[in-house]
Design an enzyme around this catalytic site. Structure first.
Site, PDB file in Angstrom:
ATOM      1  N   SER A  23       0.828  -1.207   0.000  1.00 24.81           N
ATOM      2  CA  SER A  23       0.000   0.000   0.000  1.00 24.81           C
ATOM      3  C   SER A  23       0.861   1.255   0.000  1.00 24.81           C
ATOM      4  O   SER A  23       0.610   2.208  -0.750  1.00 24.81           O
ATOM      5  CB  SER A  23      -0.924   0.013   1.224  1.00 24.81           C
ATOM      6  N   ARG A  98     -14.493  -6.035 -12.343  1.00 28.33           N
ATOM      7  CA  ARG A  98     -14.528  -5.156 -11.172  1.00 28.33           C
ATOM      8  C   ARG A  98     -14.866  -3.727 -11.615  1.00 28.33           C
ATOM      9  O   ARG A  98     -14.158  -3.134 -12.428  1.00 28.33           O
ATOM     10  CB  ARG A  98     -13.187  -5.199 -10.430  1.00 28.33           C
ATOM     11  N   SER A 144     -14.854   2.944  -2.950  1.00 31.09           N
ATOM     12  CA  SER A 144     -13.536   2.453  -2.571  1.00 31.09           C
ATOM     13  C   SER A 144     -12.599   3.604  -2.218  1.00 31.09           C
ATOM     14  O   SER A 144     -12.521   4.604  -2.938  1.00 31.09           O
ATOM     15  CB  SER A 144     -12.926   1.637  -3.718  1.00 31.09           C
ATOM     16  N   SER A 145     -11.880   3.452  -1.116  1.00 36.18           N
ATOM     17  CA  SER A 145     -10.911   4.477  -0.729  1.00 36.18           C
ATOM     18  C   SER A 145      -9.801   4.605  -1.763  1.00 36.18           C
ATOM     19  O   SER A 145      -9.137   5.651  -1.849  1.00 36.18           O
ATOM     20  CB  SER A 145     -10.312   4.144   0.634  1.00 36.18           C
ATOM     21  N   SER A 172     -13.086   2.761   4.782  1.00 34.66           N
ATOM     22  CA  SER A 172     -11.623   2.590   4.672  1.00 34.66           C
ATOM     23  C   SER A 172     -10.883   3.921   4.837  1.00 34.66           C
ATOM     24  O   SER A 172      -9.876   4.184   4.164  1.00 34.66           O
ATOM     25  CB  SER A 172     -11.251   1.946   3.329  1.00 34.66           C
ATOM     26  N   ASP A 289      -9.489  -5.454   4.898  1.00 34.07           N
ATOM     27  CA  ASP A 289      -8.571  -6.541   4.558  1.00 34.07           C
ATOM     28  C   ASP A 289      -8.279  -7.469   5.736  1.00 34.07           C
ATOM     29  O   ASP A 289      -7.658  -8.521   5.561  1.00 34.07           O
ATOM     30  CB  ASP A 289      -7.254  -5.982   4.004  1.00 34.07           C
TER      31      ASP A 289
END
Length: 411
Positions: A23, A98, A144-145, A172, A289
């Site tokens: 990340s 996705r 989504s972040s 998130s 996660d």
């Protein structure tokens, strides 16, 4: 291919050099690319997702295949839209399933030229890069972040900068805060304006010397092993108490499952203490996660749970909620999903055949493999199908398990 895994016969004792954070690595690589690639970046992750990101940023090819790397798809969509050049950004079959329309719509609203090369709303994408106007944008906080982080990281290069308003609950959020922290490290300020807006003024990143820390997400599997083992003492290197990684929350959470964390120079020591909660309720909105790890750990320790905030799990490498229900069923646990964001277990089990070795399918999802492997600490053995998927984030996972005394044979 499958791996059959048996736990150590002795207490779990190990010293593990964790992988470095993908990340952080992927964010640092993108910011460095935007300032000309002149930074000194140390401890960059060697996992698949980061290799893909690095290769894409160093390539002049028009067609960029990021394979199964979701972070790279989101970050590079924004990067290519805001920098000169023409690209076709594509990935695996699962990646092409996705959705990415929320990010594409946002970038288009800021002046980007992006077309779908296949199904509307999904990769692959045709992107014509140019300097974007930027300005004011509103998005739901429930997206989504990674979309938010992608926009923030390229925002300093917009003509008018960016004022991004996030409506409703922000999921998130620790990942957004991590992005803002790294932007600061590279010389750009992203600031909160009130509780729901982030402002980035026109600016430029500066080359820096930057050291990537170890991955707290990877640490979660060792916490799981410490929780499931009868006795354990595990040292993990490269972790720090003041980490910007949201998954550092794992240290606090696993204390409720009987694992104590001692911060020592250069890392942490995990020790099995024994005390645990009778049941666990937790909102994983900030740490999605970690969900697979806690589902497996709680169930095998006999701790009923109700986990919320799991809405992003449906669109990860696989539908993780459905995958958890199916694979935990193979271990005898009856999980109950509720809508798209809740998963619970009330303690119900069904009998397994005494001679059966549970064969866990991984669904091309690295976290399925790593979360289920420690189940062998409570079962005679467990089989993990397609174990190579761990290379996405933790290439040395199986070698590290062997080092800790686990027996791993190919089947």
């Amino acid at each position: 291919m499958a791996y059959e895994i048996t736990s150590p016969s002795l207490p779990v004792r190990a010293e593990i050099a964790l992988p470095f954070s993908k990340s952080i690595s992927n964010r640092a690589l993108l910011m460095d690319a935007l300032c000309g690639g002149k930074s000194v970046l140390l401890n960059i992750s060697d996992c698949d997702d980061t290799r893909v990101m690095l290769r894409a940023l160093r390539s002049d090819e028009e067609v960029v295949d990021i394979m199964a790397a979701g972070t790279a798809m989101r970050f590079l969509t924004a990067y290519y839209a805001a920098t000169e050049g023409s690209h076709l950004l594509t990935g695996t079959e699962r990646m092409r399933q996705r959705p990415i329309h929320a990010l594409v719509d946002a970038l288009r609203a800021l002046g980007a030229k992006i077309d779908y090369a296949g199904r509307e709303g999904f990769p692959p994408l045709r992107i014509e890069g140019l300097q974007l106007k930027g300005g004011v944008l509103e998005m739901p906080g429930s997206i989504s972040s990674q979309y938010v982080s992608a926009l923030l990281m390229v925002a300093p290069y917009f003509k008018e900068g960016l004022r991004l308003k996030l409506s409703g609950e922000v999921i998130s959020k620790p990942y957004i805060l991590l992005t803002m922290r790294l932007m600061h490290d590279f010389g750009v300020e992203a600031r909160w304006e009130g509780e729901d807006a982030i402002v980035v003024s026109p600016s430029r990143y500066k080359p820096v010397r930057f050291v990537v820390e170890a991955d707290w997400s990877a640490a979660s599997y060792w916490y799981e092993m410490a929780a499931l083992a009868e006795d354990a003492e595990i040292k993990l290197s490269g972790l720090f108490k003041d980490s910007g990684q949201g998954d550092s929350k794992v240290a606090e959470l696993f204390r409720m499952l009987g694992v104590e964390t001692q911060f020592v120079p250069g890392g942490v020591v995990l020790k099995k203490q024994g005390a645990q909660v009778a049941s666990l309720e937790y909102d994983f909105t900030g740490q999605p996660d970690l969900a697979q790890t806690f589902v497996v750990a709680c169930a095998l320790k006999g701790i009923p749970f109700r986990f919320t905030g799991l809405q992003s799990l449906r669109i990860k490498e696989t539908d993780r909620i459905s995958a958890l229900v199916a694979e935990m069923g193979k271990l005898g646990y009856v999980l109950e999903p509720q809508g798209d964001s809740v998963l619970s277990w009330d303690g119900r089990k069904h009998a397994l055949l005494p001679s059966a070795v549970p064969a866990i399918d991984t669904y091309e999802d690295h976290r399925m493999a790593m979360a289920f492997a420690p189940a062998c600490l409570k079962l005679p053995k467990v089989r993990i199908n397609d174990p190579q998927v761990v290379s996405k984030s933790y290439p040395s996972y199986w070698d590290d398990l062997r080092q800790a005394g686990f027996s791993i044979s190919e089947r």
